[in-house]
Structure formats: structure tokens, C-alpha cells
Design an enzyme around this catalytic site. Structure first.
Site, PDB file in Angstrom:
ATOM      1  N   TYR A   1      -1.706  -7.299  17.021  1.00 16.32           N
ATOM      2  CA  TYR A   1      -1.955  -6.497  15.823  1.00 16.32           C
ATOM      3  C   TYR A   1      -3.204  -5.626  16.020  1.00 16.32           C
ATOM      4  CZ  TYR A   1      -2.461  -5.123  10.954  1.00 16.32           C
ATOM      5  OH  TYR A   1      -2.571  -4.372   9.802  1.00 16.32           O
TER       6      TYR A   1
ATOM      7  N   THR B   1      -1.322  -7.864  -0.086  1.00 18.58           N
ATOM      8  CA  THR B   1       0.051  -7.365   0.025  1.00 18.58           C
ATOM      9  C   THR B   1       0.892  -8.434   0.733  1.00 18.58           C
ATOM     10  OG1 THR B   1      -0.314  -6.406   2.193  1.00 18.58           O
ATOM     11  CG2 THR B   1      -0.808  -4.981   0.300  1.00 18.58           C
TER      12      THR B   1
ATOM     13  N   ILE C   1       0.823  -1.212   0.000  1.00 19.92           N
ATOM     14  CA  ILE C   1       0.000   0.000   0.000  1.00 19.92           C
ATOM     15  C   ILE C   1       0.860   1.265   0.000  1.00 19.92           C
ATOM     16  CG2 ILE C   1      -1.633   1.281   1.479  1.00 19.92           C
ATOM     17  CD1 ILE C   1      -2.647  -1.707   2.184  1.00 19.92           C
TER      18      ILE C   1
ATOM     19  N   LYS D   1      -3.311  -1.426  16.404  1.00 16.88           N
ATOM     20  CA  LYS D   1      -4.020  -0.559  15.455  1.00 16.88           C
ATOM     21  C   LYS D   1      -5.108   0.266  16.160  1.00 16.88           C
ATOM     22  CE  LYS D   1      -1.731  -1.500  11.694  1.00 16.88           C
ATOM     23  NZ  LYS D   1      -0.919  -0.476  11.032  1.00 16.88           N
TER      24      LYS D   1
HETATM   25  N1  LIG Z   1      -2.913  -5.150   3.356  1.00 17.16           N
HETATM   26  C1  LIG Z   1      -3.978  -5.021   4.105  1.00 17.16           C
HETATM   27  O1  LIG Z   1      -5.020  -5.657   3.863  1.00 17.16           O
HETATM   28  C2  LIG Z   1      -3.979  -4.097   5.277  1.00 17.16           C
HETATM   29  C3  LIG Z   1      -5.161  -4.001   6.032  1.00 17.16           C
HETATM   30  C4  LIG Z   1      -5.186  -3.109   7.109  1.00 17.16           C
HETATM   31  C5  LIG Z   1      -4.089  -2.345   7.409  1.00 17.16           C
HETATM   32  N2  LIG Z   1      -2.941  -2.487   6.673  1.00 17.16           N
HETATM   33  C6  LIG Z   1      -1.801  -1.634   7.046  1.00 17.16           C
HETATM   34  O2  LIG Z   1      -1.290  -1.027   5.870  1.00 17.16           O
HETATM   35  C7  LIG Z   1       0.089  -0.687   6.073  1.00 17.16           C
HETATM   36  C8  LIG Z   1       0.900  -1.169   4.889  1.00 17.16           C
HETATM   37  O3  LIG Z   1       0.904  -2.590   4.893  1.00 17.16           O
HETATM   38  P1  LIG Z   1       0.893  -3.475   3.555  1.00 17.16           P
HETATM   39  O4  LIG Z   1      -0.342  -4.289   3.592  1.00 17.16           O
HETATM   40  O5  LIG Z   1       1.209  -2.665   2.372  1.00 17.16           O
HETATM   41  O6  LIG Z   1       2.085  -4.486   3.918  1.00 17.16           O
HETATM   42  P2  LIG Z   1       3.511  -4.738   3.214  1.00 17.16           P
HETATM   43  O7  LIG Z   1       3.323  -5.051   1.780  1.00 17.16           O
HETATM   44  O8  LIG Z   1       4.152  -5.754   4.092  1.00 17.16           O
HETATM   45  O9  LIG Z   1       4.261  -3.340   3.353  1.00 17.16           O
HETATM   46  C9  LIG Z   1       4.716  -2.902   4.600  1.00 17.16           C
HETATM   47  C10 LIG Z   1       5.763  -1.848   4.426  1.00 17.16           C
HETATM   48  O10 LIG Z   1       6.321  -1.557   5.735  1.00 17.16           O
HETATM   49  C11 LIG Z   1       7.722  -1.822   5.700  1.00 17.16           C
HETATM   50  N3  LIG Z   1       8.224  -2.380   6.956  1.00 17.16           N
HETATM   51  C12 LIG Z   1       7.900  -3.551   7.545  1.00 17.16           C
HETATM   52  N4  LIG Z   1       8.643  -3.737   8.647  1.00 17.16           N
HETATM   53  C13 LIG Z   1       9.459  -2.659   8.749  1.00 17.16           C
HETATM   54  C14 LIG Z   1      10.470  -2.279   9.658  1.00 17.16           C
HETATM   55  N5  LIG Z   1      10.843  -3.049  10.678  1.00 17.16           N
HETATM   56  N6  LIG Z   1      11.092  -1.095   9.468  1.00 17.16           N
HETATM   57  C15 LIG Z   1      10.772  -0.297   8.435  1.00 17.16           C
HETATM   58  N7  LIG Z   1       9.830  -0.626   7.529  1.00 17.16           N
HETATM   59  C16 LIG Z   1       9.189  -1.787   7.677  1.00 17.16           C
HETATM   60  C17 LIG Z   1       7.881  -2.876   4.594  1.00 17.16           C
HETATM   61  O11 LIG Z   1       9.237  -2.935   4.181  1.00 17.16           O
HETATM   62  P3  LIG Z   1       9.771  -4.185   3.285  1.00 17.16           P
HETATM   63  O12 LIG Z   1       9.395  -3.860   1.869  1.00 17.16           O
HETATM   64  O13 LIG Z   1      11.231  -4.199   3.528  1.00 17.16           O
HETATM   65  O14 LIG Z   1       9.082  -5.413   3.786  1.00 17.16           O
HETATM   66  C18 LIG Z   1       6.927  -2.316   3.556  1.00 17.16           C
HETATM   67  O15 LIG Z   1       7.496  -1.224   2.884  1.00 17.16           O
HETATM   68  C19 LIG Z   1       0.489  -1.338   7.405  1.00 17.16           C
HETATM   69  O16 LIG Z   1       0.459  -0.361   8.423  1.00 17.16           O
HETATM   70  C20 LIG Z   1      -0.605  -2.358   7.634  1.00 17.16           C
HETATM   71  O17 LIG Z   1      -0.777  -2.678   8.990  1.00 17.16           O
HETATM   72  C21 LIG Z   1      -2.870  -3.339   5.620  1.00 17.16           C
END
Ligand SMILES: NC(=O)c1ccc[n+]([C@@H]2O[C@H](COP(=O)([O-])OP(=O)(O)OC[C@H]3O[C@@H](n4cnc5c(N)ncnc54)[C@H](OP(=O)(O)O)[C@@H]3O)[C@@H](O)[C@H]2O)c1
Length: 295
Positions: free
Chosen positions: A174, A212, A23, A178
Site C-alpha cells: 500500500y 471509510t 471519500i 501510493k
Molecule cells: N480513508 C482514508 O483514511 C484514506 C487515507 C489515505 C488515502 N486514502 C485513499 O482515498 C481513496 C478513497 O478511499 P476511501 O478511504 O474512500 O475507501 P473506500 O470507502 O473503500 O472507497 C474506495 C472506492 O474505490 C472503489 N474500488 C475499490 N476497489 C475497486 C475496484 N477493484 N475497481 C473499481 N473500484 C474499486 C470502491 O468501490 P466499492 O464501493 O464497490 O467498494 C469505492 O468506491 C483511495 O485511493 C485510498 O487509498 C484513504
């Protein structure tokens, strides 16, 4: 002729954390297409550089740079923020997107903090604290923090065990992280009011459910893999999921709006079953105490 408000919306300096995947990457790409100056944050230099090259090539925007830091470390976040403060004289939008889920085994960082709380709550709190002076220098700044609909699913919070030393499970950590980050952002709104700071808004968003790599750790458990499989029909696209953050970051109609929670379809209500001003204050004080040694 351009009016002052149009001007406010263009050429913003925007930091998107966790922009190396999912995202955050989509959010950064769309904001780059809008023509803003983008600071991409990632934790892995090679991966983040590749995303930086991709976004630059795809959008034609040359005002992009990338910086890396592991948000499981307070020292790294401090170094990262110092770097930004050296390079920029203001920050218009901070998108706190970096986030993670871990496994059913409670793990702590080198600083001694439960990992989910660290990346989803303490890291954004610390980053905002460190970048507040830059945000104050913007004519109109927005802080957008990515929460989750899972804030409704963490169950009862343990206000005397915020880092879940006795009550840990992946889902609880988690979900509660949040929830707490929503309370923390709400508290920032009242702190700004108290301090007479009127140029910074704080909103939280959720991206619904998008495919993701978020479950890269949690899906090591077969139980969770089954849940993810059954959940697949509920997924929306990453682009749709990112629209919550993108709108909160730059939509002109959200200028000056603060303390709200947005999803891909617009404003929503948070679950306030466990909310009280006292609980909000406890989380706030806990964050303050936690980051104090690293300021
Ligand atoms: N996907 C969903 O359905 C969903 C639903 C609700 C909320 N969210 C929220 O949306 C946000 C983005 O998540 P996403 O779904 O896009 O997941 P994602 O694809 O895993 O992306 C997460 C991002 O955060 C970075 N990250 C993870 N651990 C880190 C660390 N220790 N230090 C610095 N950066 C770090 C990752 O880096 P790397 O590229 O190195 O892994 C990546 O750039 C999160 O806050 C998540 O909780 C997602």
C-alpha cells in the site's frame, strides 16, 4: 459580468472514480452541488446506482450519470474509457480516487498483477492514458490523483521487484503504491511539457485519515484491527478528507498549478527519501510496459 476565467470553472465535466463509497462519494456529491456534470464510477452496479440516486436527489443536479468497471481488470478499464469517449467530447477533471488495501497474503489479478499495484498505480496510469485525448480537448483540464500519507511508510522501494513478488506485505504494497503513483503523476507533468501540452495539470492529494471502508480487506488481520483501533483519535471527517480532492479539482486559485501534493490544509511536501529521476523513470517505464498489451 462573467469573465472568461469564471466560465472556465463552471459546468466542468468531471469523472470521479471510486465514487460509490467513502471519500469518492463525498467528492462527487460536493462537485455535483457545485453544478458540474458528474460521471460517477463504481464497480458494483447496484451500489453505484444507489449513490447516483442519492446524489441526484440531494443536490438537485440532473447532469449526473454512473458507469461501472472493475479496476482490477485492464479490459474493464478499457471498456469503461471507450464508453466515456463515445459519450463525451471532452473531459475537464479526472479524479483518480478508486483505491484499495488488501491483506498480508499477496494476491494477483486475472491479468497476473499484484492487486494493490494494479488498482492504486496501473489503473490510474491506464485510465489517464486512455482519456488523454479527451483531456486535451478541455480548455483547462485537471487530473487529481488520490495518494496517501502512507506513501512515507512503505519503506525502501525494490526497483527490480515493483510488484513485490519477493518482498510483499500489505503495508509495503500500500505504502509503495501510493509513493509510485506520486512519481507517475510527476512524470506526466514532464511528459506534457515535452509534448507541448499546456492545458492539463497533474496533482496528487491525500485525505489525511478518514473513517471509510478502505480497510475492509486489511482489517481481516487482528494485528491491523488493533492498529486501526489505536489510530481512531487521529481520524478526521470524510468531508474534511475529501476537501483535498475537491479543492484540487475545482478551486479557482489552483488553476494552472501542476505537480503539487495537497492535503486537507493545503500544499504539502512529499517524502522524497527514495526519489530520484532514475527511479521515477523506472516506474514510468514499468507502467507503460504493463499496460501496452491492453491499449
Ligand atoms: N480513508 C482514508 O483514511 C484514506 C487515507 C489515505 C488515502 N486514502 C485513499 O482515498 C481513496 C478513497 O478511499 P476511501 O478511504 O474512500 O475507501 P473506500 O470507502 O473503500 O472507497 C474506495 C472506492 O474505490 C472503489 N474500488 C475499490 N476497489 C475497486 C475496484 N477493484 N475497481 C473499481 N473500484 C474499486 C470502491 O468501490 P466499492 O464501493 O464497490 O467498494 C469505492 O468506491 C483511495 O485511493 C485510498 O487509498 C484513504
Amino acid at each position: 459580468m462573467e469573465n472568461k476565467n469564471d466560465n472556465k470553472m463552471k459546468n466542468k465535466i468531471i469523472l470521479v472514480t471510486g465514487a460509490s463509497d467513502g471519500i469518492g462519494k463525498e467528492t462527487a456529491k460536493v462537485l455535483a452541488k457545485q453544478g458540474h456534470t458528474i460521471i460517477l464510477h463504481g464497480r458494483n452496479p447496484q451500489k453505484t446506482q444507489a449513490v447516483y440516486e442519492e446524489i441526484k436527489a440531494e443536490t438537485g443536479n440532473v447532469n449526473i450519470e454512473y458507469l461501472t468497471a472493475d479496476f482490477l481488470s485492464f479490459a474493464e478499464i478499457k471498456r469503461f474509457a471507450d464508453n466515456i469517449k463515445q459519450k463525451y467530447d471532452r473531459l475537464d477533471v479526472l479524479v483518480n480516487n478508486a483505491g484499495a488495501q488488501f491483506t498480508d497474503k499477496r494476491e494477483t489479478t486475472a491479468d497476473g498483477h499484484e492487486k494493490t499495484m494494479m488498482i492504486n498505480v496501473f489503473a490510474p496510469f491506464f485510465l489517464i492514458t486512455l482519456l488523454l485525448d479527451l483531456l486535451k480537448k478541455s480548455p483547462s483540464a485537471r487530473v487529481v490523483t488520490v495518494s496517501s500519507a502512507a506513501h512515507k511508510m512503505g519503506g525502501k522501494p525494490y526497483m527490480d521487484d515493483i510488484e513485490l513478488t519477493k518482498h510483499y506485505s500489505m503495508g509495503k504494497a500500500y505504502g509503495l503504491s501510493k509513493l509510485y503513483v506520486i512519481w507517475v503523476m510527476r512524470h506526466f507533468v514532464s511528459e506534457m511539457e515535452k509534448a507541448g501540452i499546456t492545458n492539463i495539470t497533474f496533482n496528487t492529494v491525500h485525505p489525511s485519515s478518514a473513517p471509510t471502508n478502505l480497510a475492509r480487506e486489511s482489517s481481516k488481520s487482528w494485528k491491523f484491527r488493533i492498529i486501526l483501533f489505536l489510530w481512531r483519535p487521529m481520524l478526521i471527517t470524510v468531508a474534511k478528507g475529501a476537501s483535498s480532492s475537491i479543492n484540487a479539482a475545482t478551486a479557482p486559485e489552483l488553476e494552472g498549478i501542476t505537480g503539487k501534493y495537497f492535503g486537507p490544509k493545503g500544499e504539502e511536501k512529499t517524502c522524497d527519501k527514495y526519489y530520484s529521476p532514475e527511479n521515477e523513470q523506472i516506474i514510468w517505464d514499468y507502467c507503460k510496459q504493463t499496460v501496452k498489451p491492453y491499449l
